[in-house]
Design a protein around this motif. Structure first.
Motif: not given
Lengths: 561, 1009
Positions: A57, A61, A274, A287, A289, A292, A416, A434-436
């Motif tokens: 992260a 990130q 996440n 992390s 997100p 973004r 994102y 949201n997953w990175l």
């Protein structure tokens, strides 16, 4: 005489007192931390390994970490100064126009965060790991070393258990790339294929290995990259083993790779997990997100000022250039930002479409935003100065916005998708779910296509074209009739007939931290693009940060800095 | 019956308005006394002793009749009167009292005496507290300044350090901001440490303290909290004496903790004699800002909207947000002290209840402090037991101020940038403007930050005279402080990511425990003209600070302004939807074990020698450096005692001092010598600290050459010192050699941090008559600080630390200061601003360069006391010169770009050629001279004297604090030091949205019973 006798008594008494009351053993017991010997008996390799995963992260990130060095230094992204906003000591502008120095804060922070992964992963190896744990740790270390070598042209490396007060050795040149490649080759057979997308798998290691093999010649001579045929053949075979595994396929909804449910996307190979609303889930810190999209969205991009609760939708910073935007060939259709939900005429990777997980709550249509922005009811939005919130393609040549339109210049990139998964339809502006995304299937396909074109013994331009057209079809873009690696003289794809592989990598992988590496490999990084003059070859690698140079005599400053 | 008449007349004199009944009572007492004295060959001598300055009764003065067969002595009672049955042959009456000139009178045939004593700032017999003992001022060899309450700053002062501000040459006390109880920067003789604390060692009644506040800073969504003074819990009324030890000779006895100097606080003791009660009450108000911040007035703002072509931002009203955020509540303070006992056993107990309102809304400091001191003697006075105990509860409500908020999240930023034409609310609902300023009133209303600490500092000491000349002493002291803070931001507050619609609560708890045990042996003897004192001892000290914090967001209530309940989130933290995992911090216990000795040798009160040595073993030091040894020596030559000066009328005293020694500083984080592994979260671990087994203390070698002088029978007196401090093997946080854990590790460098300077303290007694007196005392100190040989030993390259974070929108990651070789600490390191281009944009150089010194070079203080009969006026001025402040507030909060969004802006920027669309840039444009002269406090008091039957020594007074400041600085107060450290590299002299300094007034009265 009497006095002397008294003095004598003191002489006897004082040591007596000290012996009697003193002499606690002065060993410091630590409070909530463990000494190395305690750690050796208490901490398992599994915990250290998870600690190293959590480090991802830190590097991948933040908009000011690897992302900034890989994207803002290219034609995909830039951050103009907007009056009181985003000057930040000029750090963003010098990345875009290639005038950074060894004192640049991002150059230092990225170096340190990647080395934290390097260190934490190496530490796993000192704690009697299982073969699988050791392989995952070596994968994570190889990933950190890959980025260090790519960004800085060298990397420091320690053996497990080294004295941290001594400067570590530094690897550079062919030895450095060979080390990364041999590490990845070593771990691929050991890694478990059932690790899922949040941990290292053989596929993840293969993807990284493909990148390393493609880039090896660019690392050796960045100003004139070469491509060894053996490397290209290996890239093709690695890629085909992934493609033929049947595990991955294109997601019909491009932006579902980046929305709050992206963990289920069939394109995902490696990601950082996440959970919406959770600062930590299962020991894994969120992390953040949301950065973004907040980095690019305007303050007023959504929110409800009339209702007393006014949320800052974004920070109004990151933009892309119009030449990059035009490489999607938006003129194939009418202006993309008025597309309806059923529109299928143009490249879906530009976005601009109605999304059920966003538009009803905010009016937002994620993707590349240009022109007028609307709220959830369809009414126009305004910026803070009272101008219509209509993003303009052009940015001031010196990247310092000083006009009354300074809040609305620049095409925005919402890749994102904001997380509106709260029950009441409001938005997670912290701890979004949201997953990175760290590795994605289309990158594999594009690398195979590239290797097919670069291979001298097995050149297969038709095969490459078929792969790219397969991807373009999945994205709703018209197929190419022919394809070259890169435009002849200019970075920009022909607006009317875009047909280059580098252009396709940009369209598919925009703002996913590949662009700088790609441009170097395609020999385009020192060319001219919007708001950036041509520059010297020294900028093909970043300088070793001054602070690092001062603490490790084995690091040598890169040529020209 | 002559004596009765005498009493009567003296009583009348002393208190003109005694009632008849009261008079009768006194006469009966007088008769009673007379019957006791009807024995033997004595005559009764009566009288009253008063202070020449204000006529107040002196309680506890010693009156001795001598010259006859035997000496006879007594002490004055609370009303200053005495009765002495002296042998008839007595010829001489001597009156002495600590801090006053001795008076000798011929008895003759007089039996009643009215004595007024003149206070003497230069009482050479006054006892000065030294480490583990005491010495008469005349026998001191080191550079020590001793202050008693009459020297202190007056008025509304919430911390002990505030009492000393501007009073001691070479002592800098700079409040970090204007909040009651705010942390002070306290430095003796400059900053002699890069990374470790530069605070002096605080010692209360012989007990060395940890020096840290139990209030642990933590990060709120709006940035790091500001700190509190570590001695916030002390009742300043209790302080009887402060001794500031500056040179190596006087601090070496504290070894590895002595290199920043030592401040010894000694609490008031009972004066053996009659039981007495002292009471005082004070009422005060904050009267507004000492100095306004230079932003646009309402009218200027309106014309600025026109000048920059901003439309839609004139809302037609006229509102001053910086006024609206002020509260003007009445502060109150009540202090009561009881004391009594005899030479064999006495006590003093005091109680303080006070509430000081800060300048801002919802900001106050409440203190409840009980202090007990006693001294008892047993076994034919061979055994002495001393005890002291402070029990204090400090309750604070803190206005929302943080050190490093972004563009929002600080009540000051919201107030400064508030559109002055705009209402704060409409139809009962707060207006949350969309221009990023925030609403200061809503912000204050929605936040609640309540901090409470309980502090116990106690000690017990027993000393036993083993032989006539030999005394053994045991001291045990302990400090236990517990702190809790509940921080809440209501979710109805609009405009804040992560809070609006969710709410935020944090519960912080911390505990500080320290203990100290000492054993000492003290031997005193003399051989003819030679005096010898030898002190040897053992000291064991331990300390630990622990803390934990729980935070949560996402609550189900108080999300709508119109529908609120008076319940704090921190009371129902379990309701939080998103609870951040609890964080605990447990510090490794620090232990220091020491042996020390001191020898004082003098010859004929002319030549004095002091030698001190201390060996410290500390478990903080690395395993390869267990013990440090700290020696020092000092010499004093009393020239006045030499034949060539003995008879000088002009020179009343002249002493030359010289000292040299080594002291240490080991206030780095406990555990830094050891490698450490941590659990950052569930299922994860990593190595977090790089240990260094060679780690040791910082070593300061200090040379001091000084002069004490007194001219014209003490009418002019002073001290002069030259010092040179060379700190080597400085503790430096070096960036970890990558790859490694994030952050830094501690190491000692082979460098030299030099502080050198001169100090002059001078006092002049211009008029000294019973009815009128006028004294002036002042001090000035010059210090220069530079770091040399600041080189990385591995690479040979100069070390450079960049610090001084500039916060706010658009400047993330900007730093303003550097610490590097051959420059003063925290030298400004900024891009150069050279005006505006044709478009009105700033022209700023590409790279930063060295831009000046943030450390004040010259610090001065001036105090004057004028008395006419019972009326006394006192003024205390302070000044600092030759330093630069960075105005981060002007850079980011009030920059001109704000006008386009309807935010208020900086007056300087408005008057410049800048365009409203100019970018924000960190440069030396915002570097301002900090030079100032300030009237810190002024007081006027009137001694009424005795009133009625019981009230004695009634005094009424008015005080004013921070009355005015003369400065060119554009912020609230040039005396400012917002903590802007970056990566724990300390910063200096940055201003960012500080709590403004208030002007306060108070009036009060004090009396005794």
């Amino acid at each position: 005489m009497k006095s002397y006798r008294n003095l004598l008594k003191i002489g006897i008494l004082v040591p007596g007192l000290i012996l009697g009351f003193g002499c606690t053993k002065l060993d410091q017991q630590l409070g909530n931390t463990l000494s190395p010997s305690q750690a050796a008996t208490t901490i398992s390799a599994a915990l250290l390994l998870q600690g190293a995963y959590n480090d991802l992260a830190g590097s991948f990130q933040g908009q000011d970490q690897v992302f900034s060095l890989e994207e803002n230094s290219t034609d995909e992204s830039l951050v103009p100064t907007r009056a009181g906003d985003w000057d930040d000591n000029g750090v963003w502008r010098v990345v875009h126009n290639h005038t950074w120095t060894a004192d640049h804060s991002q150059v230092l922070n990225v170096f340190n965060s990647l080395n934290k992964i390097n260190f934490d992963a190496t530490n796993v190896l000192s704690f009697s790991p299982t073969a699988e744990q050791a392989a995952e740790a070596r994968f994570l270390r190889a990933m950190a070393l890959y980025y260090l070598l790519d960004l800085y042209g060298q990397f420091p490396i320690r053996n497990p258990g080294d004295n941290l007060l001594n400067p570590p050795t530094v690897q550079t040149g062919a030895a450095a790339s060979s080390f990364i490649i041999s590490e990845l080759n070593a771990v691929i057979p050991v890694l478990s294929a059932s690790n899922g997308t949040t941990h290292a798998t053989p596929d993840a290691a293969k993807v990284l290995l493909m990148h390393a093999l493609l880039q090896r010649g660019a690392w050796a001579t960045p100003a004139s990259p070469t491509f060894a045929d053996a490397d290209m053949l290996q890239v093709i075979s690695l890629g085909q083993s992934i493609m033929s595994s049947g595990k991955y396929s294109y997601n019909k909804d491009y932006f579902a790779n980046f929305n709050v449910t992206n963990s289920t996307s069939p394109e995902l190979i490696l990601a950082y997990p996440n959970t919406s609303g959770a600062a930590v889930a299962g020991g894994i810190p969120n992390s953040s997100p949301q950065g973004r999209w907040m980095m690019t969205l305007h303050y007023n991009s959504y929110g409800h000022p009339g209702q007393g609760i006014y949320t800052n939708a974004g920070w109004n910073g990151f933009s892309t250039i119009s030449d990059f935007y035009n490489s999607f060939n938006p003129n194939q259709a009418t202006a993309p930002f008025v597309y309806g939900p059923a529109d299928t005429l143009a490249d879906t990777r530009m976005g601009g479409r109605f999304r059920a997980d966003n538009t009803p709550y905010s009016g937002l249509r994620p993707g590349l935003l240009v022109g007028q922005q609307y709220d959830e009811k369809g009414a126009v939005r305004y910026d803070r100065k009272g101008n219509l919130l209509a993003f303009q393609p052009d940015i001031s040549p010196d990247m310092k916005e000083t006009g009354s339109n300074l809040e609305i210049t620049g095409i925005r990139g919402v890749k994102y998708v904001p997380d509106f998964s709260k029950a009441d339809g409001t938005y997670y502006n912290t701890n979004s779910g949201n997953w990175l995304v760290l590795m994605r299937y289309p990158d594999v396909v594009l690398m195979v296509a590239e290797a097919k074109m670069r291979s001298t013994s097995a050149t297969d331009n038709a095969g490459a074209l078929a792969l790219v057209n397969g991807l373009r079809a999945a994205r709703g873009a018209a197929p190419f009739t022919s394809m070259t690696l890169a435009p002849a003289s200019n970075i920009v794809d022909d607006k009317a007939a875009p047909n280059t592989l580098i252009g396709e990598r940009g369209r598919e992988l925009w703002w996913e931290s590949y662009r700088r590496t790609d441009l170097i490999r395609f020999g385009l990084f020192n060319t001219i693009w919007q708001y950036k003059p041509s520059d010297a070859p020294k900028y093909l690698v970043f300088p070793i940060p001054t602070q690092a140079l001062a603490s490790n005599p084995n690091l040598k400053q890169n040529t020209g800095y | 019956m002559g004596f009765q008449t005498g009493i009567k007349s003296s009583l009348r004199k002393a208190s003109g308005f005694l009632s008849k009944n009261a008079l009768k009572t006194f006469m009966i007492i007088g008769l009673g006394l007379s019957s006791v004295s009807a024995f033997a060959q004595t005559k009764q001598i009566t009288g009253k002793v008063t202070d020449a300055k204000d006529g107040s009764a002196i309680f506890g003065a010693t009156v001795t009749a001598s010259g006859g067969a035997t000496k006879q002595a007594t002490q004055t009672s609370a009303d200053g009167t005495f009765t002495l049955n002296a042998p008839v042959s007595s010829t001489k009456l001597t009156i002495t009292y600590v801090g006053y000139d001795k008076q000798e009178l011929t008895i003759g045939s007089k039996t009643n005496f009215s004595v007024s004593l003149v206070s003497n700032a230069q009482d050479l017999n006054a006892v000065v507290v030294t480490g583990y003992g005491g010495a008469k001022k005349k026998d001191l060899t080191g550079a020590v300044t001793s202050l008693t309450p009459r020297d202190f700053n007056q008025g509304t002062i919430s911390t002990p350090s505030g009492l000393l501000q501007g009073k001691v040459a070479g002592l800098e006390v700079t409040a970090s901001n204007g909040q009651p109880g705010a942390a002070n920067l306290v430095q003796l003789r400059g900053n002699s440490s890069v990374f470790t604390g530069s605070d002096p060692l605080y010692v209360i009644d012989g007990i060395p303290l940890d020096g840290r506040s139990v209030r642990v800073g933590f990060s709120t969504p709006f940035g790091g909290s500001t700190g509190s003074d570590p001695l916030i819990y002390v009742n300043t009324n209790d302080i009887g004496q402060v001794d500031i030890q500056k040179d190596a000779s006087s601090t070496a006895i504290y070894g590895s903790r002595g290199s920043n100097g030592v401040i010894q606080y000694t609490f008031k003791k009972a004066t053996p004699g009659t039981t007495r009660v002292d009471a005082n009450a004070t009422f005060g108000i904050t009267a507004g800002l000492m100095k306004k911040y230079d932003i646009l007035s309402h009218d200027q703002f309106v014309s600025a909207l026109g000048k920059y072509g901003v439309s839609g931002q004139n809302y037609g009203g006229n509102y001053d947000a910086t006024k609206q955020i002020q509260a003007h509540g009445v502060s109150q303070s009540y202090n009561l002290a009881f004391s009594g006992g005899s030479d064999l056993g006495n006590f003093r107990a005091s109680f303080l209840g006070s509430k000081q309102n800060g300048l801002l809304l919802k900001d106050y400091l409440e203190k409840y402090v009980g202090t007990l001191r006693g001294n008892y003697k047993f076994l034919d006075q061979k055994l002495t037991v001393d005890f002291s105990l402070i029990v204090a509860n400090v309750n604070q409500s803190l206005a929302p101020i943080a050190n490093n908020p972004g563009s929002q999240g600080n009540i000051i930023s919201a107030a400064l940038s508030w559109n002055p034409t705009r209402r704060f609310d409409s139809a009962g609902a707060y207006i949350i403007p969309a221009n990023g300023s925030g609403n200061p009133i809503a912000f204050s209303d929605a936040t609640s930050d309540i901090a409470n600490s309980t502090n116990i500092v106690g000690s017990i000491a027993a000393s036993y005279k083993i032989l006539k000349n030999l005394e053994y002493k045991f001291v045990y002291g302990a400090n236990h402080s517990v702190y809790g803070e509940n921080y809440n931001v209501a979710g109805w507050l609009g405009g804040f990511n992560g809070i609006s619609g969710q709410g935020y609560g944090a519960i912080l708890n911390s505990v500080l425990n320290s203990q100290d045990i000492t054993h000492t042996l003290d031997y005193k003897t003399n051989f003819g003209k030679i005096n010898l004192e030898v002190l040897a001892g053992f000291d064991y000290y331990r300390t630990q600070l622990n803390a934990n914090i729980v935070t949560g967001t996402g609550f189900n209530f108080n999300l709508n302004q119109a529908n609120r309940v008076p319940i704090l989130y921190t009371s129902v933290i379990q309701n939080a939807n998103s609870q951040t995992p609890a964080q605990a911090f447990v510090e490794p216990v620090t232990e220091i074990q020491s042996e020390f000795a001191r020898v004082n040798l003098s010859y004929a009160s002319k030549y004095y020698l002091t030698g001190t040595i201390r060996a410290d073993g500390s478990n903080k030091f690395g395993s390869n450096n267990n013990t440090g040894v700290f020696p020092s020596g000092a010499f004093k030559w009393v020239l006045k005692q030499e034949d060539f000066l003995k008879d000088s009328k002009f020179i009343s005293n002249l002493e030359l001092r010289a000292s040299y020694g080594t002291t240490g500083n080991s206030s780095f984080s406990a555990g830094s010598a050891q490698s450490q592994f941590s659990y950052p979260s569930f299922n994860a671990a990593n190595q977090s600290v790089v240990g260094n087994p060679d780690l040791k203390w910082e070593k300061t070698k200090q040379t001091d050459i000084g002069l004490n002088f007194s001219l014209l029978e003490g009418k002019i007196y002073g001290t002069f010192d030259y010092y040179h401090k060379n700190t080597s093997q400085t503790l430096t946080q070096e960036p970890v050699i990558q790859p490694g854990p994030s952050g830094v590790f501690y190491t000692n460098l082979n460098d030299n941090l030099i502080n050198s300077g001169i100090e002059l303290g001078i006092g002049v007694s211009i008029i000294s008559k019973p009815n009128i007196s006028w004294d002036i005392n002042g001090n000035v100190a010059y210090n220069h600080n530079i770091i040399k040989n600041y080189i990385n030993p591995l690479t040979g390259l100069p070390i450079q630390f960049i610090t001084g974070t500039v916060d706010g929108q658009g400047v993330s990651g900007s730093l303003a200061q550097e610490i590097t070789n051959n420059l003063p600490l925290d030298e400004w390191y900024l891009k150069h601003f050279s005006g505006f281009d044709a478009k009105g944009n700033q022209i700023v150089s590409a790279n930063p360069s060295v831009a000046g010194d943030p450390n004040p070079h010259t610090i001065a203080g001036l105090g004057t006391t004028f008395r006419y009969k019972q009326l006394t006026a006192q003024l205390n001025f302070g000044a600092q010169f030759n330093y630069l402040i960075y105005n981060n507030t002007a850079t980011n909060i009030t920059n001109l770009a704000g006008i386009s969004n309807g935010r208020n802006v900086d007056l300087n920027a408005y008057n410049s050629a800048e365009s409203a669309n100019d970018g924000v840039q960190v440069s030396d444009r915002f570097l301002e001279s900090g030079n100032y002269v300030k009237l810190r406090n002024a007081s006027l008091s009137y001694s009424v004297g005795n009133v009625g039957q019981y009230i004695k020594g009634l005094k009424v007074f008015v005080n004013g604090n921070n009355l005015f400041v003369i400065t060119k600085y554009s912020g609230f107060d040039p005396e400012v030091n917002t903590n802007k450290s970056a990566n724990s590299v300390p910063s200096r002299s940055l201003e960012y949205l500080p709590y403004p300094t208030p002007r306060t007034f108070s009036l009060g009265l004090g009396f005794s019973l």
